[in-house]
Motif scaffolding. Structure first.
Motif, PDB file in Angstrom:
ATOM      1  N   ILE A  30      -4.014  26.429 105.740  1.00 41.89           N
ATOM      2  CA  ILE A  30      -3.689  25.010 105.940  1.00 41.89           C
ATOM      3  C   ILE A  30      -4.278  24.496 107.241  1.00 41.89           C
ATOM      4  N   GLU A  31      -4.134  25.253 108.312  1.00 45.32           N
ATOM      5  CA  GLU A  31      -4.669  24.822 109.610  1.00 45.32           C
ATOM      6  C   GLU A  31      -6.188  24.674 109.559  1.00 45.32           C
ATOM      7  N   MET A  32      -6.856  25.635 108.929  1.00 43.96           N
ATOM      8  CA  MET A  32      -8.312  25.557 108.843  1.00 43.96           C
ATOM      9  C   MET A  32      -8.740  24.404 107.937  1.00 43.96           C
ATOM     10  N   SER A  33      -7.975  24.140 106.890  1.00 41.11           N
ATOM     11  CA  SER A  33      -8.260  23.002 106.014  1.00 41.11           C
ATOM     12  C   SER A  33      -8.198  21.688 106.798  1.00 41.11           C
ATOM     13  N   LYS A  34      -7.198  21.560 107.653  1.00 39.58           N
ATOM     14  CA  LYS A  34      -7.075  20.360 108.490  1.00 39.58           C
ATOM     15  C   LYS A  34      -8.267  20.228 109.434  1.00 39.58           C
ATOM     16  N   GLU A  35      -8.705  21.340 109.999  1.00 45.38           N
ATOM     17  CA  GLU A  35      -9.868  21.320 110.896  1.00 45.38           C
ATOM     18  C   GLU A  35     -11.128  20.891 110.154  1.00 45.38           C
ATOM     19  N   VAL A  36     -11.305  21.399 108.947  1.00 42.96           N
ATOM     20  CA  VAL A  36     -12.470  21.032 108.131  1.00 42.96           C
ATOM     21  C   VAL A  36     -12.422  19.545 107.801  1.00 42.96           C
ATOM     22  N   GLU A  37     -11.248  19.034 107.473  1.00 41.18           N
ATOM     23  CA  GLU A  37     -11.117  17.611 107.172  1.00 41.18           C
ATOM     24  C   GLU A  37     -11.488  16.757 108.374  1.00 41.18           C
ATOM     25  N   PHE A  51      -7.618  18.241  99.166  1.00 42.42           N
ATOM     26  CA  PHE A  51      -6.294  18.820  99.326  1.00 42.42           C
ATOM     27  C   PHE A  51      -6.256  20.221  98.742  1.00 42.42           C
ATOM     28  N   LEU A  52      -5.213  20.948  99.109  1.00 45.09           N
ATOM     29  CA  LEU A  52      -4.971  22.305  98.619  1.00 45.09           C
ATOM     30  C   LEU A  52      -3.770  22.301  97.680  1.00 45.09           C
ATOM     31  N   LEU A  53      -3.826  23.201  96.715  1.00 43.38           N
ATOM     32  CA  LEU A  53      -2.699  23.430  95.819  1.00 43.38           C
ATOM     33  C   LEU A  53      -2.362  24.908  95.842  1.00 43.38           C
ATOM     34  N   ARG A  54      -1.088  25.230  95.664  1.00 48.52           N
ATOM     35  CA  ARG A  54      -0.660  26.623  95.556  1.00 48.52           C
ATOM     36  C   ARG A  54      -0.097  26.830  94.160  1.00 48.52           C
ATOM     37  N   GLY A  55      -0.604  27.857  93.492  1.00 47.89           N
ATOM     38  CA  GLY A  55      -0.090  28.221  92.178  1.00 47.89           C
ATOM     39  C   GLY A  55       0.775  29.460  92.281  1.00 47.89           C
ATOM     40  N   LYS A  56       0.898  30.159  91.184  1.00 53.21           N
ATOM     41  CA  LYS A  56       1.699  31.385  91.155  1.00 53.21           C
ATOM     42  C   LYS A  56       0.862  32.577  91.593  1.00 53.21           C
ATOM     43  N   ASP A  57       1.537  33.603  92.051  1.00 54.25           N
ATOM     44  CA  ASP A  57       0.923  34.905  92.315  1.00 54.25           C
ATOM     45  C   ASP A  57      -0.225  34.865  93.327  1.00 54.25           C
ATOM     46  N   GLY A  58      -0.096  34.035  94.377  1.00 51.39           N
ATOM     47  CA  GLY A  58      -1.094  34.022  95.440  1.00 51.39           C
ATOM     48  C   GLY A  58      -2.388  33.293  95.114  1.00 51.39           C
ATOM     49  N   ILE A  59      -2.371  32.454  94.102  1.00 57.02           N
ATOM     50  CA  ILE A  59      -3.548  31.674  93.733  1.00 57.02           C
ATOM     51  C   ILE A  59      -3.483  30.308  94.420  1.00 57.02           C
TER      52      ILE A  59
END
Length: 106
Positions: A30-37, A51-59
């Motif tokens: 998340i932090e790196m995503s904010k930096e990239v944005e 944006f990022l999404l979180r699915g099941k099982d670490g996806i």
């Protein structure tokens, strides 16, 4: 995050599904995503949202919405030369990536 406009301009997108490398936390992603944005994606005028999404099982999924599918593909290629984007990609398990591009049809 809406970056450059509103979703009415939406015409295409990149949708990448992946797993994080062993030892990388969601917080780091998340932090790196904010930096990239802040440092890279805001400069892409026809990129509407990211944006990022979180699915099941670490996806996770990384989604970039642009004015056209072609623009989404162009911006994706630019990730391979931007230092911030490369640092983000370094958090991801390369063999887990499944990236697709989509065009709005309706």
């Amino acid at each position: 995050m809406i970056l450059n406009g509103n979703l009415e301009r939406f015409g295409g997108m990149e949708f990448a599904v992946f797993r994080l490398k062993q030892g990388v936390s969601e917080e780091q992603l998340i932090e790196m995503s904010k930096e990239v944005e802040k440092g890279f994606l805001r400069e892409q005028e026809e990129l509407i949202s990211h944006f990022l999404l979180r699915g099941k099982d670490g996806i996770y999924a990384d989604v970039a919405i642009a004015t056209t599918q072609q623009k989404a593909e162009e911006y994706c290629q630019q990730w391979l030369t931007d230092p911030l984007a490369l640092a983000y990609l370094d958090l991801i398990e390369p063999d887990s990536v499944n990236m697709t591009f989509w065009a709005k049809v309706n």
